[in-house]
Design a protein around this motif. Structure first.
Motif: not given
Length: 451
Positions: A98-99, A101
């Motif tokens: 979630d950061y 990719n």
């Protein structure tokens, strides 16, 4: 300088002589068991008991990461890097879906064989950028040995991170962004530069200690500059030096509207440790309006981290007298200009660039080659000692000037301030953050009064 290096080296030797912790190897010297590659496509191989990273064109930064994560630890290793190839060692780093990719992000010990000589500095990879550039500790910039094996040491204990290069202390920060993460060896991306393809960086003797860290860690080096990266706090060392928070990070205490007795009810917000000017229509002081300190300051050193959104305009003013302009527009005072030079039209106005970022607005231009970091927080520093004033950006002095003299008065006479009596000559004044109708973020606003 030579005596300082000898003293620091002796301190490091004494600490190593009384080591008590249990060290374990992170690399077995034979294969990459316990490691995995992330993000890029650079090659990692084993040669003569060392991990060798090989640069490759058209691939992003590549990281060889430990399978295990580590919180508090002391890490040591030896590295050797080819000329021209930037590298680094990640620690307390992470890769999360979630950061960005899965982009590797976190603390990095810089390996920099270039003339800049920032090896041993601390960089926040994929996130905030430089936390400890080696401009903070120039005496350690000669510690790197080109073309030779160099020894790295990192101590990450609680919120304190310290680094060494060949026994010389290089960096010291306080930060709480990450408490744990993997360790990784970086091969820096080289873009499409075919001349750099095949350059190598090597690592060996990689070992870590996670027990008895208080007895294993190096002695305190009080002469090493420390940077406090924990938002809106004052460290023990800062307090001893006389620093105080000008904004506490939580409330509006100590501030009011420049043209009102209380803090503006709209136009400003406190969000994620930041004091934010809200976006409006780009007009000067027409939404929430400027804010000023509730007391005046005379001789001082002020620092403030600021982040500008695309095309934004703002400023930090000092020697402000709100009574000088009770009508429309911003309160009057000397201004450290905050501006997106590339996108805001004000950058093309004024004389010789004196309305660009870091300038003394409409009076003295900052140089074009200033060390601005787009899309990141930058640190403004204003130093006032009597009639002498300095503007700094990210530890680089941009301009300095003297006021209350004939030259200053002549300069003012040819500026937009010509109609304001005795402009800039007051002994003291308020400090102001400007609302120019654009979204701008401030944090870590600190001041120390000078005697």
């Amino acid at each position: 300088m030579r005596k300082l290096f000898i003293t620091l080296g002796l301190l490091c030797f004494c600490a190593a002589s009384f080591a008590q912790g249990d060290w374990e190897p992170l690399f077995n010297g034979k294969n990459l068991k316990g490691w995995k590659k992330l993000n890029g496509a650079a090659e990692y191989r084993i040669e003569d008991g060392a991990i060798v990273g090989v640069s490759r064109v058209n691939t992003p930064n590549t990281f060889l990461c430990t399978d295990k994560t580590y919180g508090d630890f002391i890490l040591e290793l030896s590295f050797k890097v080819d000329e021209g190839l930037n590298s680094g060692v990640q620690f307390r780093s992470n890769s999360k879906p979630d950061y960005r990719n899965g982009q590797v992000h976190g603390y990095q010990y810089e390996i920099d064989p270039s003339a800049r000589a920032w090896s041993g500095g601390i960089y926040d990879e994929g996130r905030r950028g430089w936390l400890y550039p080696m401009t903070k500790n120039p005496c350690a910039q000669k510690a790197f040995k080109p073309g030779e094996w160099n020894k790295l040491r990192i101590e990450a204990i609680g919120d304190r991170i310290r680094t060494w290069l060949n026994g010389i202390p290089t960096a010291d920060i306080l930060d709480n962004a990450d408490a744990a993460g993997f360790i990784a060896l970086q091969v820096h991306g080289i873009g499409d530069n075919a001349a750099m393809e095949g350059k190598t960086v090597r690592w060996k003797n990689i070992r870590i200690c996670t027990t008895d860290l208080e007895t294993e860690k190096m002695p305190e080096i009080c002469c090493l500059p420390q940077i406090n990266c924990i938002p809106n706090t004052i460290s023990e060392r800062e307090a001893a030096q006389g620093w105080t928070l000008l904004w506490d990070g939580k409330t509006t205490d100590g501030w009011r509207g420049a043209k009102r007795a209380d803090f503006p009810p709209s136009g400003w917000e406190i969000r994620n440790d930041m004091l934010c000017v809200q976006k409006s229509d780009g007009r000067e002081s027409a939404n929430g309006g400027d804010i000023v300190t509730t007391r005046k300051y005379k001789d001082f050193e002020l620092v403030a981290d600021f982040e500008i959104t695309e095309g934004a305009n703002s400023g930090i003013k000092y020697f402000v007298d709100p009574d000088m302009n009770k009508g429309e527009g911003s309160a009057i005072g000397c201004e450290f200009q905050i501006l997106d030079d590339q996108r805001h039209p004000d950058a093309k106005l004024g004389v010789k660039g004196n309305r660009k970022l870091g300038s003394l607005y409409d009076l003295i231009p900052a140089p074009d080659n200033k060390p601005f970091r787009p899309g990141q927080f930058n640190t403004a520093r204003i130093v006032v000692k009597g009639n002498h004033v300095e503007h700094w950006l990210n530890d680089v002095k941009l301009i300095e000037y003297d006021r209350n003299n004939q030259e200053w008065n002549a300069l003012v006479a040819y500026s937009k301030y010509r109609d304001w009596p005795n402009f800039g000559n007051s002994e003291s004044g308020y400090i102001l953050l400007q609302d120019h109708g654009d979204e701008v973020h401030f944090k870590n606003i600190k001041i120390r009064e000078l005697k």
